[in-house]
Design a protein around this motif. Structure first.
Motif, PDB file in Angstrom:
ATOM      1  N   SER A  25      -6.357   5.866  -3.109  1.00 59.42           N
ATOM      2  CA  SER A  25      -5.491   5.228  -4.101  1.00 59.42           C
ATOM      3  C   SER A  25      -6.248   4.865  -5.367  1.00 59.42           C
ATOM      4  O   SER A  25      -5.823   5.186  -6.485  1.00 59.42           O
ATOM      5  N   SER A  26      -7.354   4.155  -5.218  1.00 66.90           N
ATOM      6  CA  SER A  26      -8.080   3.707  -6.406  1.00 66.90           C
ATOM      7  C   SER A  26      -8.664   4.893  -7.163  1.00 66.90           C
ATOM      8  O   SER A  26      -8.715   4.885  -8.394  1.00 66.90           O
TER       9      SER A  26
ATOM     10  N   GLU B 105      -7.630  -2.818  -5.939  1.00 67.13           N
ATOM     11  CA  GLU B 105      -7.263  -2.559  -4.545  1.00 67.13           C
ATOM     12  C   GLU B 105      -8.087  -3.465  -3.638  1.00 67.13           C
ATOM     13  O   GLU B 105      -9.330  -3.490  -3.725  1.00 67.13           O
TER      14      GLU B 105
ATOM     15  N   GLY C 228      -5.229  -2.072   0.497  1.00 65.12           N
ATOM     16  CA  GLY C 228      -5.694  -0.729   0.807  1.00 65.12           C
ATOM     17  C   GLY C 228      -6.128  -0.635   2.258  1.00 65.12           C
ATOM     18  O   GLY C 228      -6.163  -1.648   2.977  1.00 65.12           O
TER      19      GLY C 228
ATOM     20  N   THR D  71      -3.128   6.264   2.425  1.00 65.02           N
ATOM     21  CA  THR D  71      -3.239   7.109   1.234  1.00 65.02           C
ATOM     22  C   THR D  71      -4.679   7.604   1.127  1.00 65.02           C
ATOM     23  O   THR D  71      -5.623   6.849   1.374  1.00 65.02           O
TER      24      THR D  71
ATOM     25  N   SER E 292       0.837  -1.202   0.000  1.00 59.98           N
ATOM     26  CA  SER E 292       0.000   0.000   0.000  1.00 59.98           C
ATOM     27  C   SER E 292       0.872   1.252   0.000  1.00 59.98           C
ATOM     28  O   SER E 292       2.086   1.200   0.216  1.00 59.98           O
ATOM     29  N   GLY E 293       0.263   2.387  -0.238  1.00 57.38           N
ATOM     30  CA  GLY E 293       0.958   3.670  -0.139  1.00 57.38           C
ATOM     31  C   GLY E 293       2.075   3.828  -1.141  1.00 57.38           C
ATOM     32  O   GLY E 293       1.853   3.773  -2.353  1.00 57.38           O
TER      33      GLY E 293
ATOM     34  N   SER F 260      -2.927  -4.312  -5.217  1.00 55.49           N
ATOM     35  CA  SER F 260      -2.391  -3.663  -4.018  1.00 55.49           C
ATOM     36  C   SER F 260      -3.387  -3.786  -2.873  1.00 55.49           C
ATOM     37  O   SER F 260      -4.592  -3.854  -3.094  1.00 55.49           O
TER      38      SER F 260
ATOM     39  N   LEU G 138       2.600   1.430  -4.147  1.00 53.97           N
ATOM     40  CA  LEU G 138       1.679   1.640  -5.265  1.00 53.97           C
ATOM     41  C   LEU G 138       2.014   2.910  -6.037  1.00 53.97           C
ATOM     42  O   LEU G 138       2.038   2.911  -7.271  1.00 53.97           O
ATOM     43  N   THR G 139       2.289   3.991  -5.329  1.00 50.48           N
ATOM     44  CA  THR G 139       2.572   5.235  -6.054  1.00 50.48           C
ATOM     45  C   THR G 139       3.880   5.134  -6.834  1.00 50.48           C
ATOM     46  O   THR G 139       4.043   5.791  -7.864  1.00 50.48           O
TER      47      THR G 139
END
Length: 573
Positions: A130-131, A172, A111, A127, A84-85, A109, A88-89
């Motif tokens: 994210s999605s 996610e 979440g 985050t 996560s976080g 990922s 993913l970025t």
């Protein structure tokens, strides 16, 4: 492979992670790219049981590019697992690259737990959305609510990959779903449903090409799976074929009807404008390929020349692509292979004919025989166009020379990974002689630095017996140089040829063109050969003046090793 429809299998950890991994295995996935993290371990728990190997790069961006290279050689969608976080970025640039180049990619990922969306509690890797963020960049991104829904989302992603314009998909899985119970079963594969082919469109296309005297074909990345059909169609029409960079090798570039991946060349563009029938297959005719030029009879981008009677036939699986950058007269929303098969059948030609090799050749179809009464053969047209290439492109540029020498050392089937480097777009794109559509790994649209090294790794993992080389500049290499360690760890005999011109030479030239004093473009670099050795591989430095003598042998030797070799080409030394 474990049979997870048996409720006795993996009962102790029959959770959301297992639902996802079991579904991946059911869809033929045997390799994933990613880095284990605190929140994604329930994905990783099940990989070995289902026979899926985990490739660990040194950065998630490398995971994304590696997955892309893996797809381009294997044909299987690349799959990435991130945490996560930041995990993913970190992969977003690679995912955006896959979107720009229309390549399948699945990103999984974890979440934040269900009910804690946007809670801003300061959780690890928390985050905001994210999605939601990735939904604006990719084909789709969804946050699942159940383990069964997560498994179904995977099945739906693979159905999309096989039935429409491919691209990256993100799924996610909230932590409570990932670690919670899974009470369902592996979903069945969903049959891909491609657009139906309108027989009236096929008939209109057949009428146009049947009477053509100067046809011309442009094939893009959307026709990669239709290599056999494109060649048969070109031979039937006796028509020259030019490809985009993503279409390189769709028709073997030593074929007498091939103009290579050279749609940017003025001579190729001029021939496309002079054609009476222009057939565009699986391409939006992007400026990133045309470099300010135009394909077809146009007065400016998207504006047809009213004085021309050219008929434009366009085929693309995505209807939104059919009118981009050049209006069409016959529009086929269809898979390129299916369209060409139907079109050739309509023309009453069931098999490829012997291609003409000169204006006096009497072989080929009845259609092409009629054409030769008034026009030169397709092969003669190609020969004439090629004769003007000396003014279109510098085939003695360092990128072109290095590419030819690498091909000489590695052999004609070599896969070359490039980057957003001059040695690629002013070298390998045009100088490599590709015979199949998987020989150049490149991303002309998104033009991201750092692609080449991990993409080469992914390609080698897809087919370890195939020679794979990477050719890139020093600036691009520094974006992902850490992945040399990944190649060493995996025992991959890849030559990484780094052409070192001292920084960002093209940007420096652009500054000069704008009457700017160059700054921030001359860069300090490491001793690349020594760096490669320090990461467990081999390393050699070759001066530009010695490349003709030494580079082919160095490449051949590198391919025989079970560790990567960093070949440092020093320019101007």
């Amino acid at each position: 492979m474990a049979d997870d429809n048996n409720t006795g299998a993996g009962e102790e950890f029959r959770n959301g992670g297992r639902a996802v991994i079991a579904t991946l295995a059911a869809h033929g996935v045997d390799t994933i790219f990613g880095i284990p993290g605190t929140h994604n371990l329930e994905f990783y728990r099940h990989l070995s049981e289902f026979g899926i190997r985990a490739i660990t790069p040194r950065h998630e961006q490398g995971a994304g590019y590696g997955a892309d290279g893996y797809f381009l050689v294997s044909g299987k969608p690349g799959v990435i697992i991130t945490t996560s976080g930041p995990g993913l970025t970190n992969v977003i640039t690679a995912a955006a690259t896959a979107y720009a180049e229309s390549r399948p990619m699945l990103i999984l990922s974890p979440g934040v737990p269900t009910g804690l969306e946007r809670a801003d509690l300061g959780m690890l890797h928390e985050t905001k959305d994210s999605s939601g963020a990735l939904a604006h960049l990719l084909v789709s991104s969804q946050r699942t609510r159940t383990a069964e829904g997560a498994a179904q989302a995977v099945a739906e992603a693979f159905a999309m990959f096989s039935s429409s314009r491919p691209g990256p998909v993100h799924i996610e899985v909230p932590l409570d779903v990932l670690e919670g119970a899974w009470n369902g079963s592996v979903p069945r594969q969903i049959p891909g449903r491609r657009p139906g082919l309108d027989p009236r469109v096929v008939s209109r296309a057949a009428e146009s090409v049947g009477g053509a005297t100067r046809p011309f074909i442009v094939a893009g990345g959307g026709a990669r799976r239709a290599s056999t059909e494109v060649r048969a169609f070109a031979e039937l029409l006796d028509a020259p074929v030019a490809t985009t960079a993503n279409g390189k090798g769709i028709i073997s570039e030593d074929h007498p009807l091939s103009l290579g991946s050279n749609v940017r060349f003025p001579s190729v563009q001029a021939e496309s404008a002079a054609a009476d029938v222009l057939i565009v297959l699986g391409s939006e005719l992007a400026d990133s390929d045309l470099w300010g030029g135009l394909i077809g009879a146009q007065t400016s981008a998207g504006i047809r020349d009213e004085a021309s009677k050219q008929v434009v036939i366009r085929c693309d699986i995505d209807p939104d692509q059919l009118g981009k950058n050049l209006g069409g007269d016959v529009l086929a929303c269809a898979d390129a292979g299916e369209f060409l098969t139907a079109l050739m059948s309509e023309l009453n030609q069931d098999a490829p004919r012997t291609v003409s090799t000169g204006s006096n050749d009497s072989t080929g179809s009845a259609t092409s025989a009629r054409r030769r009464k008034t026009e030169r053969s397709g092969a003669d047209r190609v020969t004439g166009i090629r004769e003007s290439w000396g003014s279109d492109f510098d085939f003695e540029s360092i990128g072109a020379r290095v590419t030819r020498l690498v091909e000489q050392g590695a052999g004609p089937s070599v896969v070359v990974a490039g980057d957003s480097s001059q040695v690629t777009y002013d070298g390998s794109v045009h100088a490599l002689t590709a015979s199949t559509p998987d020989q150049l790994l490149y991303m002309p649209g998104f033009a991201t630095l750092g692609y080449g090294i991990p993409a080469a790794i992914g390609a080698k993992l897809a087919d370890n017996a195939r020679p794979v080389a990477c050719i890139l500049g020093d600036g691009a290499a520094m974006f992902s140089i850490q992945e040399l360690m990944t190649a060493s760890e995996l025992g991959l005999g890849i030559p990484f040829v780094i052409v070192d011109n001292g920084g960002y030479a093209e940007i420096e030239a652009q500054m000069v063109d704008r009457s700017m004093e160059p700054f921030a473009v001359k860069l300090a670099r490491p001793d690349f050969a020594a760096l490669g050795q320090s990461m467990g591989g081999a390393g050699v430095t070759i001066a530009e003046s010695d490349i003709d003598e030494l580079l082919p042998g160095a490449v051949a030797e590198a391919l025989d090793l079970d560790v990567p070799t960093t070949i440092h080409i020093t320019i101007g030394c």
